[in-house]
Design a protein around this motif. Structure first.
Motif, mmCIF file in Angstrom:
data_model
loop_
_atom_site.group_PDB
_atom_site.id
_atom_site.type_symbol
_atom_site.label_atom_id
_atom_site.label_comp_id
_atom_site.label_asym_id
_atom_site.label_seq_id
_atom_site.Cartn_x
_atom_site.Cartn_y
_atom_site.Cartn_z
ATOM 1 N N GLU A 1 0.856 -1.331 0.025
ATOM 2 C CA GLU A 1 0.098 -0.095 -0.154
ATOM 3 C C GLU A 1 0.626 1.338 -0.163
ATOM 4 O O GLU A 1 0.468 2.223 -0.755
ATOM 5 N N ILE B 1 3.822 1.462 -1.163
ATOM 6 C CA ILE B 1 4.223 1.566 -2.583
ATOM 7 C C ILE B 1 3.218 2.335 -3.607
ATOM 8 O O ILE B 1 3.764 2.860 -4.439
ATOM 9 N N SER B 2 2.353 1.744 -3.493
ATOM 10 C CA SER B 2 1.099 2.251 -4.372
ATOM 11 C C SER B 2 0.654 3.761 -4.133
ATOM 12 O O SER B 2 0.604 4.474 -5.105
ATOM 13 N N ILE B 3 0.639 4.206 -2.769
ATOM 14 C CA ILE B 3 0.343 5.319 -2.723
ATOM 15 C C ILE B 3 1.442 6.417 -2.837
ATOM 16 O O ILE B 3 1.266 7.485 -3.690
ATOM 17 N N CYS B 4 2.737 5.953 -2.601
ATOM 18 C CA CYS B 4 3.897 7.145 -2.809
ATOM 19 C C CYS B 4 4.604 6.945 -4.259
ATOM 20 O O CYS B 4 5.003 7.813 -4.587
ATOM 21 N N GLY B 5 4.209 5.796 -4.833
ATOM 22 C CA GLY B 5 4.863 5.809 -6.183
ATOM 23 C C GLY B 5 6.327 5.531 -6.130
ATOM 24 O O GLY B 5 6.818 5.638 -7.131
ATOM 25 N N LEU B 6 6.734 4.937 -4.861
ATOM 26 C CA LEU B 6 8.166 4.756 -4.669
ATOM 27 C C LEU B 6 8.373 3.354 -4.885
ATOM 28 O O LEU B 6 7.563 2.320 -4.452
ATOM 29 N N SER B 7 9.467 2.611 -5.410
ATOM 30 C CA SER B 7 9.897 1.338 -5.350
ATOM 31 C C SER B 7 10.314 0.950 -3.946
ATOM 32 O O SER B 7 10.474 1.796 -3.040
ATOM 33 N N MET C 1 4.383 12.848 2.537
ATOM 34 C CA MET C 1 3.782 13.450 1.158
ATOM 35 C C MET C 1 3.640 15.033 0.938
ATOM 36 O O MET C 1 3.923 15.591 0.024
#
Length: 85
Positions: free
Chosen positions: A30, A32-38, A73
């Motif tokens: 979650e 990863i999905s929210i932040c867009g980071l690997s 964020m």
């Protein structure tokens, strides 16, 4: 002897009276999905103290606080808006 009972009319709660949802745990997918980071970038930023640290849930289970991820964020957005590099 009769007693008089006063009934008050219900009032709308003020902004200060509103209850906000409790904080919650977020697992890595979650985050990863929210932040867009690997995954590797998240752990690299944690090592450099530039991303919120995970919390141990016991055993090999970890999670992040949603409020801390949201705060990170918001700080990034404010940084962009302020022109800071």
């Amino acid at each position: 002897m009769l007693s008089t009972v006063q009934r008050s009319t219900p009032t709308t709660p003020s902004v200060n009276d509103l209850q906000y949802p409790r904080d919650r745990f977020m697992r890595l997918p979650e985050v990863i999905s929210i932040c867009g980071l690997s995954r590797s970038t998240i752990y690299d930023l944690i090592c450099r103290e530039q991303f919120p640290s995970q919390i141990s849930l016991g055993g090999k289970n970890v999670a992040w606080l949603a409020s801390e991820i949201d705060g990170w964020m918001q700080a990034r957005i404010a940084q962009r808006a302020g022109g800071a590099a």
